[in-house]
Design a protein around this motif. Structure first.
Motif, mmCIF file in Angstrom:
data_model
loop_
_atom_site.group_PDB
_atom_site.id
_atom_site.type_symbol
_atom_site.label_atom_id
_atom_site.label_comp_id
_atom_site.label_asym_id
_atom_site.label_seq_id
_atom_site.Cartn_x
_atom_site.Cartn_y
_atom_site.Cartn_z
ATOM 1 N N GLU A 194 0.818 -1.214 0.000
ATOM 2 C CA GLU A 194 0.000 0.000 0.000
ATOM 3 C C GLU A 194 0.850 1.261 0.000
ATOM 4 N N SER A 195 2.116 1.132 0.392
ATOM 5 C CA SER A 195 2.981 2.312 0.479
ATOM 6 C C SER A 195 3.765 2.567 -0.802
ATOM 7 N N VAL A 196 3.576 1.692 -1.803
ATOM 8 C CA VAL A 196 4.310 1.835 -3.060
ATOM 9 C C VAL A 196 3.347 1.736 -4.233
ATOM 10 N N ASP A 197 3.434 2.696 -5.135
ATOM 11 C CA ASP A 197 2.687 2.668 -6.385
ATOM 12 C C ASP A 197 3.690 2.338 -7.487
ATOM 13 N N ALA A 198 3.800 1.043 -7.857
ATOM 14 C CA ALA A 198 4.811 0.586 -8.807
ATOM 15 C C ALA A 198 4.183 0.329 -10.171
ATOM 16 N N ARG A 199 4.954 0.609 -11.207
ATOM 17 C CA ARG A 199 4.511 0.368 -12.575
ATOM 18 C C ARG A 199 5.704 -0.098 -13.401
ATOM 19 N N PRO A 200 5.479 -0.812 -14.507
ATOM 20 C CA PRO A 200 6.581 -1.204 -15.395
ATOM 21 C C PRO A 200 7.247 0.030 -15.993
ATOM 22 N N CYS A 201 8.557 -0.029 -16.149
ATOM 23 C CA CYS A 201 9.306 1.132 -16.616
ATOM 24 C C CYS A 201 9.200 1.324 -18.117
ATOM 25 N N GLY A 202 9.465 2.540 -18.550
ATOM 26 C CA GLY A 202 9.671 2.853 -19.950
ATOM 27 C C GLY A 202 11.158 2.865 -20.221
ATOM 28 N N ALA A 203 11.638 3.836 -20.986
ATOM 29 C CA ALA A 203 13.072 3.968 -21.230
ATOM 30 C C ALA A 203 13.773 4.278 -19.915
ATOM 31 N N ALA A 204 14.773 3.482 -19.565
ATOM 32 C CA ALA A 204 15.440 3.633 -18.268
ATOM 33 C C ALA A 204 15.993 5.037 -18.073
ATOM 34 N N GLY A 205 16.615 5.591 -19.114
ATOM 35 C CA GLY A 205 17.210 6.914 -18.974
ATOM 36 C C GLY A 205 16.207 7.976 -18.592
ATOM 37 N N LEU A 206 14.994 7.894 -19.126
ATOM 38 C CA LEU A 206 13.971 8.888 -18.795
ATOM 39 C C LEU A 206 13.374 8.633 -17.417
ATOM 40 N N GLU A 207 13.386 7.376 -16.978
ATOM 41 C CA GLU A 207 12.929 7.085 -15.613
ATOM 42 C C GLU A 207 13.913 7.678 -14.598
ATOM 43 N N TYR A 208 15.205 7.544 -14.873
ATOM 44 C CA TYR A 208 16.207 8.172 -13.992
ATOM 45 C C TYR A 208 16.043 9.688 -13.982
ATOM 46 N N LEU A 209 15.806 10.275 -15.146
ATOM 47 C CA LEU A 209 15.617 11.722 -15.210
ATOM 48 C C LEU A 209 14.408 12.147 -14.377
ATOM 49 N N ALA A 210 13.343 11.366 -14.407
ATOM 50 C CA ALA A 210 12.159 11.691 -13.605
ATOM 51 C C ALA A 210 12.488 11.693 -12.118
ATOM 52 N N VAL A 211 13.352 10.764 -11.679
ATOM 53 C CA VAL A 211 13.776 10.747 -10.278
ATOM 54 C C VAL A 211 14.641 11.970 -9.976
ATOM 55 N N ALA A 212 15.581 12.276 -10.864
ATOM 56 C CA ALA A 212 16.502 13.382 -10.633
ATOM 57 C C ALA A 212 15.784 14.722 -10.540
ATOM 58 N N ARG A 213 14.679 14.875 -11.264
ATOM 59 C CA ARG A 213 13.959 16.154 -11.242
ATOM 60 C C ARG A 213 12.826 16.137 -10.218
ATOM 61 N N GLY A 214 12.654 15.019 -9.482
ATOM 62 C CA GLY A 214 11.657 14.936 -8.424
ATOM 63 C C GLY A 214 10.260 14.609 -8.885
ATOM 64 N N ASP A 215 10.097 14.175 -10.136
ATOM 65 C CA ASP A 215 8.776 13.814 -10.651
ATOM 66 C C ASP A 215 8.394 12.378 -10.319
ATOM 67 N N GLN A 216 9.363 11.604 -9.873
ATOM 68 C CA GLN A 216 9.162 10.197 -9.531
ATOM 69 C C GLN A 216 10.070 9.893 -8.358
ATOM 70 N N ASP A 217 9.660 8.957 -7.493
ATOM 71 C CA ASP A 217 10.409 8.755 -6.260
ATOM 72 C C ASP A 217 11.568 7.770 -6.388
ATOM 73 N N ALA A 218 11.434 6.766 -7.241
ATOM 74 C CA ALA A 218 12.496 5.760 -7.317
ATOM 75 C C ALA A 218 12.334 4.902 -8.565
ATOM 76 N N VAL A 219 13.403 4.178 -8.878
ATOM 77 C CA VAL A 219 13.369 3.100 -9.866
ATOM 78 C C VAL A 219 13.884 1.847 -9.185
ATOM 79 N N ALA A 220 13.463 0.686 -9.692
ATOM 80 C CA ALA A 220 13.959 -0.605 -9.199
ATOM 81 C C ALA A 220 14.152 -1.505 -10.412
ATOM 82 N N PHE A 221 15.398 -1.857 -10.698
ATOM 83 C CA PHE A 221 15.718 -2.616 -11.897
ATOM 84 C C PHE A 221 16.431 -3.917 -11.557
ATOM 85 N N ASN A 222 16.284 -4.893 -12.437
ATOM 86 C CA ASN A 222 16.891 -6.207 -12.184
ATOM 87 C C ASN A 222 17.943 -6.582 -13.224
ATOM 88 N N TRP A 223 18.277 -5.668 -14.139
ATOM 89 C CA TRP A 223 19.353 -5.970 -15.094
ATOM 90 C C TRP A 223 20.433 -4.905 -14.932
#
Length: 281
Positions: A194-223
């Motif tokens: 309930e404390s995490v709203d997780a979704r499948p990622c898009g392009a990894a680089g843009l997901e990192y950018l979303a974290v860096a600019r504060g639009d997203q809280d985290a990424v979790a990757f397995n590769w």
């Protein structure tokens, strides 16, 4: 020589650096003319239907390999397409030469579908240490740059990741469960709380950018392919964020990491994500 090179490529908002210009030139010459213009014969499956390569990927990497090694004599390139052709190229990450880590089109599936969610990723590393990175979303006209110890910018303006509001549900982009081992799948399922709203990622680089600019809280990757993560990890940390693998150790671009791993807006969020991945949340 590397310090001098980095000093030359750290400019104000009004200054276009040599590396930024090289990244933009590769995208302008080889990627954007094919955006929404790809012919069927220009798209090839590598390991399967989820793993695509296009003419734009190959030619943009060749363009960047030539321009980046010319800018920094003695440097080498570890690019996604070069490693696909010869896996031994990856070994350069553990060598003594400065290494450019290149993903010419991160988000190839989005690029093939004619969507704007793709980018070009370039990072400079030496003896395993990330020194600088460039994330260029050509279709969105966004250029993010990070220089080790000197912060992160987006289109020339400083960015900070900030922190989630206390007790807020964490917004997390994660690896698609279909592309994981059973053990990794179980770990990623730990994000289904309930404390995490997780979704499948898009392009990894843009997901990192979303974290860096504060639009997203985290990424979790397995590769752990360096070309997908090197640029983004430095971008997030220089914006004030943090990162760690499942063991708690920092991610190593040369490989051998405990998977999954996370990068987040701050160290406290990294710990929350790791606890969820370990089933401790």
């Amino acid at each position: 020589m590397i310090d001098e090179f980095l000093a030359q490529n750290t400019g104000g908002a009004g200054r276009r650096t040599e590396v930024e210009a090289a990244v933009r030139a590769a995208a302008a010459a080889e990627i954007m003319p094919r955006y929404r213009q790809l012919a069927a014969h220009e798209i090839v499956e590598k390991s399967g239907p989820h793993d695509l390569v296009t003419t734009a990927d190959r030619l943009a990497e060749e363009h960047l390999t030539a321009s980046l090694t010319r800018l920094l004599p003695g440097s080498v390139v570890v690019g996604e397409e070069a490693v696909h052709a010869d896996p031994k190229v990856y070994d350069a990450l553990g060598g003594d030469a400065p290494v450019w880590v290149v993903d010419p089109v991160d988000g190839t599936r989005q690029f093939v579908r004619g969507e704007p969610g793709f980018c070009t990723l370039v990072a400079l590393a030496h003896r395993g240490e990330l020194l600088a990175s460039w994330t260029y979303a050509a279709a969105l006209d966004e250029m993010a740059v990070a220089i080790r110890g000197r912060g992160a910018t987006l289109n020339g303006k400083p960015i900070r990741s900030g922190s989630p509001a206390p007790g807020a549900v964490l917004r997390v982009a994660m690896s698609h469960p279909d592309y994981t081992t059973d053990a990794q799948k179980r770990a990623l399922l730990g994000l289904g709380t309930e404390s995490v709203d997780a979704r499948p990622c898009g392009a990894a680089g843009l997901e990192y950018l979303a974290v860096a600019r504060g639009d997203q809280d985290a990424v979790a990757f397995n590769w752990e392919y360096a070309w997908d993560h090197a640029a983004g990890l430095l971008l997030v940390t220089e914006a004030g964020g943090a990162q760690a693998t499942l063991s708690g150790a920092p991610f190593r671009i040369s490989g051998g990491n405990a998977m999954p791993f996370t990068a987040a807006r701050d160290a406290a969020t990294v710990e929350r994500i790791l606890q969820a991945l370990r089933g401790e949340a």
